[in-house]
Motif scaffolding. Sequence first.
Motif, PDB file in Angstrom:
ATOM      1  N   VAL A   1      35.989  -2.579  41.838  1.00 57.59           N
ATOM      2  CA  VAL A   1      36.526  -2.545  40.473  1.00 57.59           C
ATOM      3  C   VAL A   1      36.740  -3.963  39.950  1.00 57.59           C
ATOM      4  N   LEU A   2      37.254  -4.842  40.802  1.00 52.17           N
ATOM      5  CA  LEU A   2      37.442  -6.242  40.413  1.00 52.17           C
ATOM      6  C   LEU A   2      36.108  -6.905  40.085  1.00 52.17           C
ATOM      7  N   ILE A   3      35.108  -6.698  40.930  1.00 51.04           N
ATOM      8  CA  ILE A   3      33.802  -7.328  40.718  1.00 51.04           C
ATOM      9  C   ILE A   3      33.154  -6.811  39.438  1.00 51.04           C
ATOM     10  N   ARG A   4      33.231  -5.516  39.208  1.00 53.27           N
ATOM     11  CA  ARG A   4      32.625  -4.961  37.998  1.00 53.27           C
ATOM     12  C   ARG A   4      33.339  -5.467  36.744  1.00 53.27           C
ATOM     13  N   SER A   5      34.637  -5.672  36.839  1.00 56.66           N
ATOM     14  CA  SER A   5      35.369  -6.209  35.693  1.00 56.66           C
ATOM     15  C   SER A   5      34.954  -7.645  35.406  1.00 56.66           C
ATOM     16  N   LEU A   6      34.870  -8.466  36.450  1.00 56.15           N
ATOM     17  CA  LEU A   6      34.431  -9.847  36.255  1.00 56.15           C
ATOM     18  C   LEU A   6      33.003  -9.900  35.726  1.00 56.15           C
ATOM     19  N   ARG A   7      32.169  -9.019  36.212  1.00 52.94           N
ATOM     20  CA  ARG A   7      30.778  -8.970  35.754  1.00 52.94           C
ATOM     21  C   ARG A   7      30.709  -8.620  34.269  1.00 52.94           C
ATOM     22  N   LEU A   8      31.500  -7.646  33.846  1.00 52.00           N
ATOM     23  CA  LEU A   8      31.511  -7.257  32.440  1.00 52.00           C
ATOM     24  C   LEU A   8      32.020  -8.390  31.559  1.00 52.00           C
ATOM     25  N   ILE A   9      33.094  -9.048  31.986  1.00 44.73           N
ATOM     26  CA  ILE A   9      33.646 -10.155  31.199  1.00 44.73           C
ATOM     27  C   ILE A   9      32.627 -11.286  31.085  1.00 44.73           C
ATOM     28  N   ALA A  10      31.945 -11.605  32.188  1.00 44.49           N
ATOM     29  CA  ALA A  10      30.949 -12.680  32.158  1.00 44.49           C
ATOM     30  C   ALA A  10      29.783 -12.326  31.243  1.00 44.49           C
ATOM     31  N   MET A  11      29.283 -11.095  31.324  1.00 42.08           N
ATOM     32  CA  MET A  11      28.166 -10.680  30.476  1.00 42.08           C
ATOM     33  C   MET A  11      28.551 -10.733  29.000  1.00 42.08           C
TER      34      MET A  11
ATOM     35  N   ARG B   1      31.108 -12.483  27.504  1.00 40.88           N
ATOM     36  CA  ARG B   1      31.403 -13.837  27.037  1.00 40.88           C
ATOM     37  C   ARG B   1      30.128 -14.668  26.896  1.00 40.88           C
ATOM     38  N   SER B   2      29.213 -14.559  27.854  1.00 34.62           N
ATOM     39  CA  SER B   2      27.978 -15.344  27.769  1.00 34.62           C
ATOM     40  C   SER B   2      27.101 -14.872  26.623  1.00 34.62           C
ATOM     41  N   ALA B   3      27.038 -13.550  26.390  1.00 34.85           N
ATOM     42  CA  ALA B   3      26.250 -13.038  25.264  1.00 34.85           C
ATOM     43  C   ALA B   3      26.826 -13.507  23.939  1.00 34.85           C
ATOM     44  N   SER B   4      28.145 -13.487  23.820  1.00 28.16           N
ATOM     45  CA  SER B   4      28.770 -13.955  22.583  1.00 28.16           C
ATOM     46  C   SER B   4      28.586 -15.458  22.403  1.00 28.16           C
ATOM     47  N   ALA B   5      28.648 -16.210  23.511  1.00 29.69           N
ATOM     48  CA  ALA B   5      28.534 -17.668  23.420  1.00 29.69           C
ATOM     49  C   ALA B   5      27.155 -18.093  22.940  1.00 29.69           C
ATOM     50  N   LYS B   6      26.110 -17.449  23.425  1.00 30.76           N
ATOM     51  CA  LYS B   6      24.774 -17.885  23.020  1.00 30.76           C
ATOM     52  C   LYS B   6      24.477 -17.515  21.570  1.00 30.76           C
ATOM     53  N   VAL B   7      25.047 -16.408  21.088  1.00 34.17           N
ATOM     54  CA  VAL B   7      24.864 -16.071  19.674  1.00 34.17           C
ATOM     55  C   VAL B   7      25.643 -17.041  18.791  1.00 34.17           C
ATOM     56  N   GLN B   8      26.865 -17.368  19.197  1.00 35.14           N
ATOM     57  CA  GLN B   8      27.649 -18.326  18.425  1.00 35.14           C
ATOM     58  C   GLN B   8      27.005 -19.711  18.432  1.00 35.14           C
ATOM     59  N   ARG B   9      26.370 -20.067  19.540  1.00 35.33           N
ATOM     60  CA  ARG B   9      25.669 -21.347  19.606  1.00 35.33           C
ATOM     61  C   ARG B   9      24.513 -21.380  18.617  1.00 35.33           C
TER      62      ARG B   9
ATOM     63  N   ARG C   1      25.454 -21.224  36.116  1.00 33.03           N
ATOM     64  CA  ARG C   1      25.231 -20.662  37.453  1.00 33.03           C
ATOM     65  C   ARG C   1      26.237 -19.566  37.768  1.00 33.03           C
ATOM     66  N   LEU C   2      27.465 -19.742  37.303  1.00 36.58           N
ATOM     67  CA  LEU C   2      28.475 -18.709  37.523  1.00 36.58           C
ATOM     68  C   LEU C   2      28.088 -17.424  36.803  1.00 36.58           C
ATOM     69  N   THR C   3      27.567 -17.554  35.595  1.00 38.16           N
ATOM     70  CA  THR C   3      27.130 -16.373  34.852  1.00 38.16           C
ATOM     71  C   THR C   3      25.997 -15.663  35.572  1.00 38.16           C
ATOM     72  N   ARG C   4      25.030 -16.435  36.064  1.00 37.47           N
ATOM     73  CA  ARG C   4      23.915 -15.817  36.786  1.00 37.47           C
ATOM     74  C   ARG C   4      24.383 -15.173  38.085  1.00 37.47           C
ATOM     75  N   MET C   5      25.347 -15.802  38.759  1.00 39.69           N
ATOM     76  CA  MET C   5      25.851 -15.226  40.005  1.00 39.69           C
ATOM     77  C   MET C   5      26.558 -13.897  39.744  1.00 39.69           C
ATOM     78  N   LEU C   6      27.367 -13.840  38.677  1.00 44.77           N
ATOM     79  CA  LEU C   6      28.076 -12.607  38.363  1.00 44.77           C
ATOM     80  C   LEU C   6      27.150 -11.526  37.828  1.00 44.77           C
ATOM     81  N   SER C   7      25.931 -11.880  37.483  1.00 50.89           N
ATOM     82  CA  SER C   7      24.954 -10.893  37.035  1.00 50.89           C
ATOM     83  C   SER C   7      24.055 -10.413  38.164  1.00 50.89           C
ATOM     84  N   ASP C   8      24.158 -11.042  39.324  1.00 52.69           N
ATOM     85  CA  ASP C   8      23.330 -10.679  40.473  1.00 52.69           C
ATOM     86  C   ASP C   8      24.116  -9.706  41.349  1.00 52.69           C
ATOM     87  N   ASP C   9      23.746  -8.431  41.319  1.00 54.21           N
ATOM     88  CA  ASP C   9      24.517  -7.400  42.010  1.00 54.21           C
ATOM     89  C   ASP C   9      24.531  -7.596  43.523  1.00 54.21           C
TER      90      ASP C   9
END
Length: 488
Positions: free
Chosen positions: A97-107, A109-117, A133-141
């Motif tokens: 549950v913790l990992i899935r929550s961190l994964r969702l938050i990373a996905m 935040r990163s999606a919003s950041a690239k659109v805002q950029r 790298r942290l974003t890619r790591m949290l996206s690698d199941d």
Amino acid sequence: MVSRDIPDPDIIRLTLAIYVPMAVLAGIFIVGSTALFYHRSRTCKDLQRRSVPLAVAMGVASFIASNLLFARGVHGMGCYLILIGSYFGLYFVHAIVLIRSLRLIAMTRSASAKVQRLVHPERPLTFWERHPRLTRMLSDDRQLLTYMFLGSSPMIIFAILVLATPTHFSFTAKQAECAYTWEEYPITVVIFAFVLVIFPALIYGARRVRDAYAMRSDLMVACFTSIILDATFLLLSMFPETSASPFNVLVLPAFSVLIIQFSGVFLPWLRSQRQHMRAGRHAADSLAVLFRVMRDPDLLSLFCQFCEDNFCAELPFFLADYQRLKAKSIGAMAADKIARRDPANRSDENLSSPGNRWLATSKHRPSEKDLDSISLRKVESIEDLSGSPAISPLPGTIAEDLGPLARQPVPSELAIDFYCFYERYFAHGSIWEVNISGRTHLYLRSLVEREQFVWAMFDPAKDEVTQLLMEDVFGKFMRLNNDLLFAA
């Protein structure tokens, strides 16, 4: 040695009649829901974004925890069932549950950041942009599962040693009454940390998360369930039982695990199945609707926002940038900007190579400013491109417009645009990288490495991105905006 009272035979029969069927039903539900999730995820992008390996791992951990905790409710069963269920089941359910929550938050935040950029290129870098790298790591199941097991190895080793030692919770002790002793201290501290610190922090961190898959809501249910039921179980387990009763406090964490399984695995499968069976009444015309959306500025803006919530904001931008690149290519061809090579000026080129040699020297390599030269600065209509008589509208490709000339090499003055397009949407690690097949990616990479850009090199990728949009998010977008899209 802890003293044991001989349990009442009626209590034994009653607990058998209650907890054994509950364990069987829980096992059937967990195995069935996990199998349905896995089977449906093979053709459903919605479930794939939820991480199939994490869902399967949660199913295994939930099966272990719920069945053993229910079985321990039967009077006379050994105390080691609590230890196995807690260390090898309950703990891993909370960790996932913790990992899935961190994964969702990373996905998110990163999606919003690239659109805002893209909209505000001058804004300072966000945390997720500074740590790609942290974003890619949290996206690698699979990488997340590996780290989870490595981080859990001390607790696993401790549990195995306790089970092999002739103490209160070992296999050989077979204690009927399980007093709260040192064997349960580590798992108690960890579970208290989850329910009192980690899960409240996740609820606070995910309060503004937006996603179109309802993952935030499912994780909120899991966190609140654990906080209430698991904390109650830990508090009640510290007090000895005063009377013989068929009720056992172990049903609280067992039901907590079942609720987490329901919200994290079964409910997403049910939503996906309903969407699959409920085909839109305009599904046959969905491809035409997609390209109508791409030509309308208001619908395009709405669709880009929807794709951002679905963590695929790069797909509509890719199609719009592809259409821009096609317009530039057709314009160069129509204006006769393809200069024929002068044999007197070929001294610095490899005559045997048909490709352009614009990367031969470092001065021709694109700068960071060049890489942004063909990107969309804001969400806008591409009506001016698709409506031009010089080029075909989507879904037309460059090959369809150029015909036999599509396989010719790109001239040097346009090679920088093709390279920037590749770097933005196909280079490994790019924040705008699109999901295409390995064969197409290898084909594009080989052309770039050989510096042999051809006019129609991105056409296969465009077809795959279009298909991905149709299979993944556009059907859902049509259902949610049916009145707007098909208004008379």
